[in-house]
Write an enzyme that holds these catalytic residues in place. Structure first.
Site, PDB file in Angstrom:
ATOM      1  N   LYS A 238       2.149   6.497  -2.362  1.00 53.91           N
ATOM      2  CA  LYS A 238       2.686   5.362  -2.954  1.00 53.91           C
ATOM      3  C   LYS A 238       2.756   5.595  -4.534  1.00 53.91           C
ATOM      4  O   LYS A 238       1.836   6.248  -5.090  1.00 53.91           O
ATOM      5  CB  LYS A 238       1.613   4.399  -2.867  1.00 53.91           C
ATOM      6  CG  LYS A 238       1.805   3.175  -3.566  1.00 53.91           C
ATOM      7  CD  LYS A 238       0.475   1.914  -3.174  1.00 53.91           C
ATOM      8  CE  LYS A 238       0.623   0.778  -4.043  1.00 53.91           C
ATOM      9  NZ  LYS A 238      -0.570   0.080  -4.244  1.00 53.91           N
TER      10      LYS A 238
ATOM     11  N   LYS B  86      -2.216   7.715  -4.567  1.00 50.80           N
ATOM     12  CA  LYS B  86      -2.004   6.420  -4.974  1.00 50.80           C
ATOM     13  C   LYS B  86      -1.854   6.754  -6.688  1.00 50.80           C
ATOM     14  O   LYS B  86      -2.782   6.992  -7.312  1.00 50.80           O
ATOM     15  CB  LYS B  86      -2.796   5.213  -4.913  1.00 50.80           C
ATOM     16  CG  LYS B  86      -2.456   3.928  -5.901  1.00 50.80           C
ATOM     17  CD  LYS B  86      -3.223   2.782  -5.361  1.00 50.80           C
ATOM     18  CE  LYS B  86      -2.790   1.612  -6.135  1.00 50.80           C
ATOM     19  NZ  LYS B  86      -3.654   0.598  -5.713  1.00 50.80           N
TER      20      LYS B  86
HETATM   21  C1  PBG Z   1      -4.484  -3.440  -5.701  1.00 52.28           C
HETATM   22  C2  PBG Z   1      -2.990  -2.993  -5.045  1.00 52.28           C
HETATM   23  C3  PBG Z   1      -1.826  -2.638  -5.803  1.00 52.28           C
HETATM   24  C4  PBG Z   1      -0.907  -2.460  -5.101  1.00 52.28           C
HETATM   25  C5  PBG Z   1      -1.242  -2.295  -3.989  1.00 52.28           C
HETATM   26  N1  PBG Z   1      -2.870  -2.901  -3.762  1.00 52.28           N
HETATM   27  C6  PBG Z   1      -1.715  -2.650  -7.441  1.00 52.28           C
HETATM   28  C7  PBG Z   1      -2.300  -1.950  -8.193  1.00 52.28           C
HETATM   29  O1  PBG Z   1      -3.036  -0.949  -7.874  1.00 52.28           O
HETATM   30  O2  PBG Z   1      -2.326  -2.260  -9.553  1.00 52.28           O
HETATM   31  C8  PBG Z   1       0.525  -2.068  -5.530  1.00 52.28           C
HETATM   32  C9  PBG Z   1       1.349  -2.757  -4.589  1.00 52.28           C
HETATM   33  C10 PBG Z   1       2.977  -2.870  -5.189  1.00 52.28           C
HETATM   34  O3  PBG Z   1       3.318  -2.671  -6.403  1.00 52.28           O
HETATM   35  O4  PBG Z   1       3.654  -3.258  -4.184  1.00 52.28           O
HETATM   36  N2  PBG Z   1      -5.145  -2.099  -6.045  1.00 52.28           N
HETATM   37 ZN    ZN Z   2      -6.891  -2.680  -7.029  1.00 50.98          ZN
END
Ligand code: PBG
Ligand code: ZN
Length: 322
Positions: free
Chosen positions: A244, A191
Site C-alpha cells: 500500500k 505500508k
Molecule cells: C490507518 C489506515 C490508513 C489507511 C488505512 N488504514 C491511514 C493512515 O495510515 O494514515 C489509508 C487508506 C487510504 O488512504 O485509503 N492506519
Molecule cells: Zn493508523
C-alpha cells in the site's frame, strides 16, 4: 512472433489470450461506519464515499450485495477520542457494534476489520504517545485487545495497519489464546508513509495532530526494506500481505509475489481514488476505462486481491459486460 498483431484481430482472440482479469470475487470494498446517528455523511475528497451510521448502513451493504461483492474492510469513526484509544477495544465500540449488526443481517458477507489506533487517539497517531514519541511495545497490548474484541464481535479477518513492530506477533498470540486460532491475519506489511492517504484521513478524522507517520510507516524510497517487512510478518504469522499504496508501488507488489508464496493484496488507496474521480468529473479521462486499466495493472503486478473504493463501480461494470 514477428506478427504479434495476429492475436489481436478480434475481441474473441484477444479474450482467449488475455493473461489477467479483474474479478468481482477478488475485490474488497472499504466501508466507513460512524458512531453518529441517523446520518450518511459524504467524504468531500472522495466523491461517492460516505460515512454511514449504523441505522443507515444497510443502504450501502444492500448495494454491496447486489453487485456481487463478498468482502468489506471496515473502519470506525468514534464520537470520542482519548490518549489511550479506548474506543478501539471497547466491546461496545463502533466497529464492534457494526460487526455484530453486519454478521446478523448479512451472514455471508466477509468482514475484514482494520486494526489501528489512529481513529481513536486524540492525537491521531497509530500508537500511544509519550513525550512526543510514538511508543511501540506499549501499543502492542492495545492492538491485541482490539483484534480480540473484533474477533469476538464476529470479524472474519483481522487487518493490522499501524506499522508497529511485532504487531502481527502480538495479535496472533492473543487470537490463539482466546479461541480464534482460525481467524486469519491480513497484515499491512509494506505500508509506505504516503501523501496518498490524505483523503482517507478526512474520511476517518485520523490525521496526526503533530508530526507525521514517518517513524513507523515506510520510506517510499525503500523497496528492499519492504521485503524484509514482509518476511518478518510472515514469520510472525501473517496469512496474507497488503502492499500500500498500489499505483506508485507496483514494483513492490511484483517483488513480494515473486519472493513469497502467500496471497498478496494491493490497496488502491484514497488519494489514488480521488485523482481518478477528479479527472473523470472534469471530463478529462474516461473513468470506467481508467479504473479497469488501473485494477488490471495491479493484477498483472501480481496482486491476488484488491482493496479499492472503486469496487462497487467495477463490480457493476463487470456485471454489465464481463
Ligand atoms: C490507518 C489506515 C490508513 C489507511 C488505512 N488504514 C491511514 C493512515 O495510515 O494514515 C489509508 C487508506 C487510504 O488512504 O485509503 N492506519
Ligand atoms: Zn493508523
Amino acid at each position: 512472433m514477428e506478427r504479434a498483431r495476429r492475436l489481436r484481430q478480434s475481441a474473441v482472440l484477444r479474450n482467449l489470450v488475455r493473461e489477467n482479469h479483474v474479478r468481482t470475487d477478488e475485490l474488497i470494498y472499504p466501508v466507513f461506519v460512524t458512531e453518529k446517528e441517523h446520518t450518511k455523511e459524504p467524504v468531500v475528497s472522495m466523491p461517492g464515499i460516505f460515512q454511514y451510521s449504523l441505522d443507515y448502513l444497510h443502504e450501502e451493504l444492500d448495494r454491496v450485495m447486489a453487485c456481487g461483492i463478498s468482502a468489506i474492510l471496515l473502519f470506525g469513526i468514534p464520537l470520542h477520542k482519548d490518549a489511550m484509544a479506548g474506543g478501539a477495544y471497547d466491546e461496545n465500540g463502533i466497529v464492534q457494534r457494526a460487526i455484530r449488526q453486519i454478521k446478523k443481517e448479512y451472514p455471508d458477507l466477509l468482514v475484514i476489520a482494520d486494526v489501528c489506533l489512529c481513529e481513536y487517539t486524540d492525537h491521531g497517531h497509530c500508537g500511544l504517545v509519550r513525550d512526543g514519541k510514538i511508543l511501540n511495545d506499549e501499543t502492542l497490548p492495545l492492538l491485541a485487545d482490539t483484534a480480540v474484541s473484533y474477533a469476538k464481535a464476529g470479524a472474519d479477518i483481522i487487518a493490522p495497519s499501524g506499522m508497529m513492530d511485532m504487531q502481527v506477533d502480538s495479535i496472533r498470540h492473543a487470537l490463539n489464546h482466546t479461541g480464534f486460532l482460525y481467524t486469519p491475519v491480513m497484515a499491512y506489511s509494506a505500508k509506505f508513509a504516503s501523501a496518498y492517504y490524505g483523503p482517507f484521513r478526512d474520511a476517518a478524522h485520523s490525521a496526526p495532530q503533530f508530526g507525521d507517520r514517518k517513524t513507523y510507516q515506510m520510506d517510499p524510497a525503500n523497496g528492499r526494506e519492504a521485503l524484509r517487512e514482509v518476511e518478518e510478518d510472515i514469520r510472525e504469522g501473517a496469512d496474507m500481505i497488503i502492499a500500500k499504496p498500489a499505483m506508485a508501488y507496483l514494483d513492490i507488489i511484483r517483488e513480494i509475489t515473486a519472493s513469497y508464496h502467500i496471497p498478496v493484496v494491493a490497496y488502491n488507496v484514497s488519494g489514488e481514488y480521488a485523482m481518478v474521480k477528479a479527472a473523470a468529473a472534469n471530463g478529462w479521462i474516461d473513468e470506467k476505462k481508467v479504473v479497469m486499466e488501473n485494477l488490471t495493472g495491479m493484477k498483472r503486478a501480481g496482486a491476488k486481491m484488491i482493496i479499492t473504493y472503486h469496487a462497487l463501480d467495477a463490480a457493476q461494470w463487470l456485471l454489465e459486460e464481463p
